[in-house]
Motif scaffolding. Structure first.
Motif, PDB file in Angstrom:
ATOM      1  N   GLY A  51       0.795  -1.220   0.000  1.00 52.67           N
ATOM      2  CA  GLY A  51       0.000   0.000   0.000  1.00 52.67           C
ATOM      3  C   GLY A  51       0.826   1.267   0.000  1.00 52.67           C
ATOM      4  O   GLY A  51       1.975   1.307  -0.482  1.00 52.67           O
ATOM      5  N   ALA A  52       0.260   2.304   0.595  1.00 51.51           N
ATOM      6  CA  ALA A  52       0.804   3.654   0.475  1.00 51.51           C
ATOM      7  C   ALA A  52       2.148   3.851   1.145  1.00 51.51           C
ATOM      8  O   ALA A  52       2.858   4.812   0.832  1.00 51.51           O
ATOM      9  CB  ALA A  52      -0.196   4.661   1.051  1.00 51.51           C
ATOM     10  N   SER A  53       2.539   2.960   2.060  1.00 52.88           N
ATOM     11  CA  SER A  53       3.807   3.126   2.775  1.00 52.88           C
ATOM     12  C   SER A  53       4.974   2.420   2.095  1.00 52.88           C
ATOM     13  O   SER A  53       6.070   2.384   2.640  1.00 52.88           O
ATOM     14  CB  SER A  53       3.673   2.598   4.205  1.00 52.88           C
ATOM     15  OG  SER A  53       3.428   1.198   4.207  1.00 52.88           O
ATOM     16  N   TYR A  54       4.770   1.876   0.893  1.00 53.54           N
ATOM     17  CA  TYR A  54       5.821   1.053   0.283  1.00 53.54           C
ATOM     18  C   TYR A  54       7.105   1.843   0.009  1.00 53.54           C
ATOM     19  O   TYR A  54       8.199   1.270  -0.033  1.00 53.54           O
ATOM     20  CB  TYR A  54       5.309   0.381  -0.997  1.00 53.54           C
ATOM     21  CG  TYR A  54       5.347   1.231  -2.251  1.00 53.54           C
ATOM     22  CD1 TYR A  54       6.407   1.124  -3.156  1.00 53.54           C
ATOM     23  CD2 TYR A  54       4.319   2.118  -2.537  1.00 53.54           C
ATOM     24  CE1 TYR A  54       6.442   1.890  -4.311  1.00 53.54           C
ATOM     25  CE2 TYR A  54       4.350   2.883  -3.692  1.00 53.54           C
ATOM     26  CZ  TYR A  54       5.403   2.768  -4.577  1.00 53.54           C
ATOM     27  OH  TYR A  54       5.437   3.533  -5.713  1.00 53.54           O
ATOM     28  N   LEU A  55       6.989   3.159  -0.147  1.00 51.60           N
ATOM     29  CA  LEU A  55       8.180   4.005  -0.315  1.00 51.60           C
ATOM     30  C   LEU A  55       8.617   4.632   1.005  1.00 51.60           C
ATOM     31  O   LEU A  55       9.797   4.653   1.345  1.00 51.60           O
ATOM     32  CB  LEU A  55       7.902   5.118  -1.328  1.00 51.60           C
ATOM     33  CG  LEU A  55       7.830   4.739  -2.803  1.00 51.60           C
ATOM     34  CD1 LEU A  55       7.425   5.955  -3.634  1.00 51.60           C
ATOM     35  CD2 LEU A  55       9.160   4.192  -3.291  1.00 51.60           C
ATOM     36  N   THR A  56       7.652   5.148   1.756  1.00 51.78           N
ATOM     37  CA  THR A  56       7.983   5.966   2.918  1.00 51.78           C
ATOM     38  C   THR A  56       8.495   5.171   4.107  1.00 51.78           C
ATOM     39  O   THR A  56       9.437   5.590   4.784  1.00 51.78           O
ATOM     40  CB  THR A  56       6.766   6.804   3.346  1.00 51.78           C
ATOM     41  OG1 THR A  56       5.643   5.932   3.553  1.00 51.78           O
ATOM     42  CG2 THR A  56       6.419   7.832   2.283  1.00 51.78           C
ATOM     43  N   ALA A  57       7.884   4.020   4.404  1.00 50.47           N
ATOM     44  CA  ALA A  57       8.285   3.266   5.604  1.00 50.47           C
ATOM     45  C   ALA A  57       9.722   2.758   5.528  1.00 50.47           C
ATOM     46  O   ALA A  57      10.503   2.985   6.469  1.00 50.47           O
ATOM     47  CB  ALA A  57       7.312   2.118   5.858  1.00 50.47           C
ATOM     48  N   PRO A  58      10.124   2.082   4.456  1.00 51.25           N
ATOM     49  CA  PRO A  58      11.529   1.664   4.393  1.00 51.25           C
ATOM     50  C   PRO A  58      12.490   2.844   4.442  1.00 51.25           C
ATOM     51  O   PRO A  58      13.544   2.775   5.092  1.00 51.25           O
ATOM     52  CB  PRO A  58      11.620   0.928   3.047  1.00 51.25           C
ATOM     53  CG  PRO A  58      10.226   0.507   2.743  1.00 51.25           C
ATOM     54  CD  PRO A  58       9.355   1.587   3.303  1.00 51.25           C
ATOM     55  N   ALA A  59      12.110   3.942   3.785  1.00 50.64           N
ATOM     56  CA  ALA A  59      13.002   5.108   3.737  1.00 50.64           C
ATOM     57  C   ALA A  59      13.221   5.706   5.118  1.00 50.64           C
ATOM     58  O   ALA A  59      14.356   6.001   5.508  1.00 50.64           O
ATOM     59  CB  ALA A  59      12.427   6.166   2.791  1.00 50.64           C
ATOM     60  N   VAL A  60      12.148   5.884   5.888  1.00 48.58           N
ATOM     61  CA  VAL A  60      12.317   6.547   7.182  1.00 48.58           C
ATOM     62  C   VAL A  60      12.966   5.629   8.206  1.00 48.58           C
ATOM     63  O   VAL A  60      13.762   6.078   9.046  1.00 48.58           O
ATOM     64  CB  VAL A  60      10.972   7.100   7.700  1.00 48.58           C
ATOM     65  CG1 VAL A  60      10.039   5.987   8.175  1.00 48.58           C
ATOM     66  CG2 VAL A  60      11.220   8.105   8.814  1.00 48.58           C
ATOM     67  N   LEU A  61      12.668   4.339   8.164  1.00 45.53           N
ATOM     68  CA  LEU A  61      13.308   3.410   9.097  1.00 45.53           C
ATOM     69  C   LEU A  61      14.815   3.343   8.850  1.00 45.53           C
ATOM     70  O   LEU A  61      15.614   3.321   9.795  1.00 45.53           O
ATOM     71  CB  LEU A  61      12.679   2.025   8.974  1.00 45.53           C
ATOM     72  CG  LEU A  61      11.268   1.883   9.566  1.00 45.53           C
ATOM     73  CD1 LEU A  61      10.627   0.580   9.113  1.00 45.53           C
ATOM     74  CD2 LEU A  61      11.309   1.955  11.084  1.00 45.53           C
ATOM     75  N   ARG A  62      15.203   3.336   7.588  1.00 45.34           N
ATOM     76  CA  ARG A  62      16.642   3.315   7.272  1.00 45.34           C
ATOM     77  C   ARG A  62      17.292   4.650   7.622  1.00 45.34           C
ATOM     78  O   ARG A  62      18.420   4.678   8.132  1.00 45.34           O
ATOM     79  CB  ARG A  62      16.828   2.963   5.802  1.00 45.34           C
ATOM     80  CG  ARG A  62      16.530   1.492   5.514  1.00 45.34           C
ATOM     81  CD  ARG A  62      16.541   1.143   4.039  1.00 45.34           C
ATOM     82  NE  ARG A  62      16.300  -0.288   3.857  1.00 45.34           N
ATOM     83  CZ  ARG A  62      15.552  -0.818   2.895  1.00 45.34           C
ATOM     84  NH1 ARG A  62      14.987  -0.022   1.991  1.00 45.34           N
ATOM     85  NH2 ARG A  62      15.380  -2.125   2.810  1.00 45.34           N
ATOM     86  N   ALA A  63      16.585   5.749   7.365  1.00 50.88           N
ATOM     87  CA  ALA A  63      17.131   7.059   7.719  1.00 50.88           C
ATOM     88  C   ALA A  63      17.343   7.168   9.223  1.00 50.88           C
ATOM     89  O   ALA A  63      18.245   7.884   9.686  1.00 50.88           O
ATOM     90  CB  ALA A  63      16.201   8.162   7.232  1.00 50.88           C
TER      91      ALA A  63
END
Length: 450
Positions: free
Chosen positions: A186-198
């Motif tokens: 869903g909608a977090s497929y870009l944002t969740a991995p990015a922020v967790l890694r950041a």
């Protein structure tokens, strides 16, 4: 006639219940009603709206329809593309936009979709404003012409701005933690991995398809089995799962044991309480929260304020009382210092931060409360509007409550987002909870059958 708006916007089968025509009319109605309510900025420029969607196949045509409706009513539109619902709410607040429109059916099947509105400031519309929009559908109106119609253009860097906002709320990084993130396709497929890694975590990702045809299908916060398996496979410290629009989060510990929304709230409430940052020592919950949460919070000197089901009602109570934390057992958690609505990724970050700062495992943290055995049955194919008034159903509920006494409770309510009645029972044992829930579900099926 049933109310068009449910507890979380207008929702139904895309291109059947939720059509392009309805999307246009709702957008026009929202523009007119908000203007009448004085909700738009007092400025010489045109009102501005931000529109976003999750990954569902019907999302693009509904975004186009909503954008067309708004522009035809003289509202400029910024299209943020695929973005979590709380990301849209954040951008509405950050930019001072007059309106936000999210195209999503949250945890529902990919064939469903929905339309929900956010007012200036990034808050959901009150019931009376939604009713006013519904009342004006299909009315005749004076249409702006020429340069008075709105413009439609993309919102550049929407994902990056939201990710940076999330990361900025942390005071400690997540270095050393290994996390599995389930994005529900869903909608977090870009944002969740990015922020967790950041934030410094080592991240393994599942449920990160972007085509939307499998949104919520066997993955996400309503289907935790794949997350549990992935956490064990990777030897991760924890797993976090979002729903289709990422406004909710559930978790699993290193052994794959589920940490539900009540436990997450208990963990975050104790963290804030210990730091003297839990306003009025109060956590806001809904009637669906487990009795075990109430008992655990009482033991630590934390009060509970209770609302109807729906994170909008949680937020209303938080605003009224000046509270900073609230949410639902389903994983909608509102942290009002950082967000205007439930935010799954924000919840995950602060849950993981609590692990990092305390040096304790998620299993240890989750043990702060003991869940009362609970049985939940969704009864389909019934007239949910009669659930609260049918004499036979209400008699059965009263009899069950008398049988449970102080050792349990019954909650029977129509769903605000789906055509069904939810029967929830808590008891001293799972067997007793299951038995009473099945008995009540049978009464509902018999009395309310369509």
């Amino acid at each position: 006639m049933a109310r068009l708006f449910g507890t979380d916007g207008v929702r139904g089968r895309a291109n059947d219940d939720i059509t392009a025509e309805l999307a246009v009319e709702l957008a026009v109605g929202a523009a007119h009603v908000l203007a009448d309510f004085g909700a738009f900025r007092d400025t010489a420029t045109r009102p501005r709206a931000i529109v976003a969607r999750d990954t569902r196949p019907s999302g693009p045509f509904l975004v186009a329809a909503v954008s067309a409706g708004l522009a035809s009513a003289g509202v400029d539109v910024l299209d943020a593309g695929v973005l979590p619902t709380p990301g849209l709410a954040h951008l509405v607040e950050k930019t001072g936009a007059d309106l936000g429109v999210m195209i999503s059916a949250s945890h529902n099947h990919h064939a469903d979709n929905g339309i929900k509105f956010f007012a200036r400031g990034g808050t959901k519309l009150p019931d009376e404003v939604e009713d006013a929009i519904e009342a004006r559908l299909g009315e005749s109106w004076d249409r702006p012409q020429g340069t008075d119609v709105g413009e439609i253009r993309p919102y550049e860097n929407a994902v990056e701005e939201y990710v940076e906002h999330l990361r900025s709320t942390l005071t400690t990084d997540l270095t050393g933690l290994t996390v599995v993130a389930d994005c529900a396709n869903g909608a977090s497929y870009l944002t969740a991995p990015a922020v967790l890694r950041a934030a410094g975590a080592t991240v393994h990702v599942i449920g990160d398809r972007s085509d939307g045809g499998q949104i919520n299908e066997g993955v996400g916060s309503t289907h935790l089995e794949k997350l549990q398996a992935a956490v064990r496979e990777h030897g991760a410290d924890a797993g976090v799962a979002f729903d289709g629009d990422a406004d909710r989060c559930l978790a699993v510990d290193a052994d794959g044991t589920v940490i539900d929304g009540d436990q997450i709230m208990a963990i975050l409430a104790l963290d804030l309480h210990e730091r003297g940052e839990l306003a009025d020592d109060t956590l806001v919950v809904t009637v669906m929260s487990n009795l075990g949460l109430k008992l655990a919070m009482r033991e630590h000197g934390i009060n509970l304020a209770q609302t109807a089901v729906g994170d909008r009602y949680v937020l209303e109570e938080m605003t009224l009382g000046g509270y900073v934390l609230g949410g639902e057992q389903s994983g909608h958690v509102v942290m009002s210092r950082y967000a205007t609505t439930g935010d799954g990724e924000l919840t995950a970050l602060h849950l993981l931060q609590r692990m990092a700062t305390s040096g304790r495992s998620l299993r240890e943290l989750g043990a702060v409360m003991t869940r009362m055995p609970q049985s939940l049955i969704n009864v389909k194919g019934v007239d949910k509007q009669r659930a609260g008034i049918d004499h036979g159903v209400q008699e059965a509920v009263r009899a069950a409550e008398a049988e449970l006494g102080d050792n349990g409770r019954v909650l029977l309510r129509p769903s605000g987002t789906e055509p069904l009645v939810r029967v929830m029972v808590e008891a001293a044992t799972q067997e007793h909870a299951d038995e009473i829930a099945e008995r009540l579900a049978g009464v509902v099926r018999e009395r309310l059958a369509l």
